[in-house]
Design a protein around this motif. Structure first.
Motif, PDB file in Angstrom:
ATOM      1  N   LEU A  61      69.226  56.472  70.823  1.00  0.00           N
ATOM      2  CA  LEU A  61      68.671  57.769  70.463  1.00  0.00           C
ATOM      3  C   LEU A  61      67.408  57.963  71.300  1.00  0.00           C
ATOM      4  CD1 LEU A  61      68.564  60.357  68.919  1.00  0.00           C
ATOM      5  CD2 LEU A  61      67.678  59.129  66.953  1.00  0.00           C
ATOM      6  N   LEU A 132      67.248  57.022  57.139  1.00  0.00           N
ATOM      7  CA  LEU A 132      67.194  58.362  57.729  1.00  0.00           C
ATOM      8  C   LEU A 132      65.994  58.455  58.659  1.00  0.00           C
ATOM      9  CD1 LEU A 132      67.934  60.510  54.553  1.00  0.00           C
ATOM     10  CD2 LEU A 132      69.544  59.829  56.342  1.00  0.00           C
ATOM     11  N   MET A 143      64.543  67.741  62.689  1.00  0.00           N
ATOM     12  CA  MET A 143      65.824  67.168  63.093  1.00  0.00           C
ATOM     13  C   MET A 143      66.051  65.907  62.264  1.00  0.00           C
ATOM     14  SD  MET A 143      65.304  67.670  67.184  1.00  0.00           S
ATOM     15  CE  MET A 143      67.012  67.467  67.672  1.00  0.00           C
ATOM     16  N   TRP A 145      68.578  62.477  61.418  1.00  0.00           N
ATOM     17  CA  TRP A 145      69.617  61.538  61.813  1.00  0.00           C
ATOM     18  C   TRP A 145      69.802  60.498  60.717  1.00  0.00           C
ATOM     19  CZ3 TRP A 145      66.315  63.426  65.501  1.00  0.00           C
ATOM     20  CH2 TRP A 145      66.866  63.907  66.683  1.00  0.00           C
ATOM     21  N   ARG A 146      70.968  59.854  60.711  1.00  0.00           N
ATOM     22  CA  ARG A 146      71.261  58.764  59.783  1.00  0.00           C
ATOM     23  C   ARG A 146      71.713  57.553  60.590  1.00  0.00           C
ATOM     24  NH1 ARG A 146      75.814  58.586  54.978  1.00  0.00           N
ATOM     25  NH2 ARG A 146      75.436  56.429  54.439  1.00  0.00           N
ATOM     26  N   TRP A 147      71.182  56.377  60.255  1.00  0.00           N
ATOM     27  CA  TRP A 147      71.558  55.135  60.918  1.00  0.00           C
ATOM     28  C   TRP A 147      72.913  54.675  60.388  1.00  0.00           C
ATOM     29  CZ3 TRP A 147      70.939  52.340  64.979  1.00  0.00           C
ATOM     30  CH2 TRP A 147      71.281  50.993  64.992  1.00  0.00           C
ATOM     31  N   ASN A 148      73.813  54.333  61.285  1.00  0.00           N
ATOM     32  CA  ASN A 148      75.127  53.828  60.927  1.00  0.00           C
ATOM     33  C   ASN A 148      75.138  52.322  61.166  1.00  0.00           C
ATOM     34  OD1 ASN A 148      77.778  52.983  60.864  1.00  0.00           O
ATOM     35  ND2 ASN A 148      78.566  54.894  61.681  1.00  0.00           N
ATOM     36  N   SER A 153      74.408  52.600  65.427  1.00  0.00           N
ATOM     37  CA  SER A 153      73.996  53.791  66.169  1.00  0.00           C
ATOM     38  C   SER A 153      73.500  54.860  65.197  1.00  0.00           C
ATOM     39  CB  SER A 153      75.149  54.342  67.010  1.00  0.00           C
ATOM     40  OG  SER A 153      76.160  54.855  66.178  1.00  0.00           O
ATOM     41  N   TRP A 154      72.778  55.834  65.758  1.00  0.00           N
ATOM     42  CA  TRP A 154      72.262  56.955  64.990  1.00  0.00           C
ATOM     43  C   TRP A 154      73.269  58.089  65.042  1.00  0.00           C
ATOM     44  CZ3 TRP A 154      68.172  56.596  61.889  1.00  0.00           C
ATOM     45  CH2 TRP A 154      67.285  55.538  62.104  1.00  0.00           C
ATOM     46  N   ARG A 155      73.436  58.769  63.933  1.00  0.00           N
ATOM     47  CA  ARG A 155      74.335  59.923  63.847  1.00  0.00           C
ATOM     48  C   ARG A 155      73.517  61.156  63.478  1.00  0.00           C
ATOM     49  NH1 ARG A 155      79.807  60.638  60.428  1.00  0.00           N
ATOM     50  NH2 ARG A 155      80.579  62.288  61.766  1.00  0.00           N
ATOM     51  N   PHE A 156      73.619  62.178  64.304  1.00  0.00           N
ATOM     52  CA  PHE A 156      72.886  63.412  64.064  1.00  0.00           C
ATOM     53  C   PHE A 156      73.452  64.080  62.807  1.00  0.00           C
ATOM     54  CE2 PHE A 156      70.260  66.878  64.924  1.00  0.00           C
ATOM     55  CZ  PHE A 156      70.968  68.027  64.656  1.00  0.00           C
ATOM     56  N   ILE A 157      72.570  64.554  61.922  1.00  0.00           N
ATOM     57  CA  ILE A 157      72.995  65.209  60.683  1.00  0.00           C
ATOM     58  C   ILE A 157      72.771  66.719  60.760  1.00  0.00           C
ATOM     59  CG2 ILE A 157      72.640  65.374  58.188  1.00  0.00           C
ATOM     60  CD1 ILE A 157      73.924  62.750  59.007  1.00  0.00           C
TER      61      ILE A 157
END
Length: 163
Positions: A61, A132, A143, A145-148, A153-157
Motif C-alpha cells: 500500500l 483498519l 480513505m 482500508w482493511r488488512w487481510n 495485503s491491504w484491501r481498499f474499502i
C-alpha cells in the motif's frame, strides 16, 4: 543531505503507516519471507520513497495522494452484535460532525475475496477484530482500508468526505 520529510506516522504490531512530504503515503507490513518484495519491487519502492516516483505496487500500500494528508490512523475494529437500546432510553441525537463507516458491513466482508466482489461471511465467522487504516486528507476526504491477514495485503474499502 536527503530528507524523507516524514509528516505523519502511526504504528501497531506488525504495521507502520508513514506519510512523506505530506503527499506520499506508504504502509510497511511485517510479512512472511515468501510474501516479501522482490529486489526489483524493492528498488521501485525505494524510488517512490526517496524521489516520489509513483509506480504500481501490487503487494504494497503505497501511493501519491491528490491532496495533503492530515493524518493516518491504524486501529482495530471488533465486531459486536447489533442490539437495540431498551425502550426507556431516549434517542441519541448524532452530532453534525459524526461520520460513520458501515463497520458492520466491513466486518462481514470475506477478507479472502480477491476478485473485487464482496462475499458475505456468516456472522459467526466474522466475529473477532480486524485491522483498519484510515487516511485523513486536509480536504476532508477519508480513505479506509482493511488488512487481510490471510493473504498479507491491504484491501481498499471506501472513500468518504466530512460534511
Amino acid at each position: 543531505k536527503l530528507s524523507l520529510g516524514i509528516s505523519h506516522v502511526d504504528a501497531t504490531e506488525g504495521h507502520i503507516a508513514v506519510v512523506l512530504r505530506n503527499r506520499l503515503f506508504c504502509v510497511f507490513d511485517d510479512v512472511p519471507a515468501n510474501k516479501q518484495l522482490t529486489q526489483d519491487a524493492q528498488r521501485s519502492l525505494d524510488r517512490f520513497v526517496w524521489m516520489g516516483e509513483n509506480e504500481y505496487f501490487p503487494s504494497v500500500l503505497a501511493l501519491r495522494t491528490d491532496s495533503e494528508v492530515a493524518g493516518v490512523h491504524l486501529f482495530r475494529h471488533t465486531a459486536t452484535p447489533n442490539s437495540k437500546p431498551p425502550p426507556q432510553t431516549p434517542p441519541i441525537r448524532p452530532s453534525s460532525l459524526t461520520l460513520t463507516f458501515e463497520a458492520s458491513e466491513i466486518a462481514n466482508i470475506d477478507p479472502g475475496s480477491l476478485d473485487g466482489t464482496a462475499q458475505r461471511v456468516p456472522p459467526t465467522e466474522a466475529k473477532g477484530s480486524c485491522l483498519l487504516l484510515i487516511v485523513v486528507h486536509v480536504t476532508g476526504k477519508l480513505m479506509l482500508w482493511r488488512w487481510n491477514p490471510k493473504v498479507f495485503s491491504w484491501r481498499f474499502i471506501e472513500v468518504s468526505s466530512l460534511p
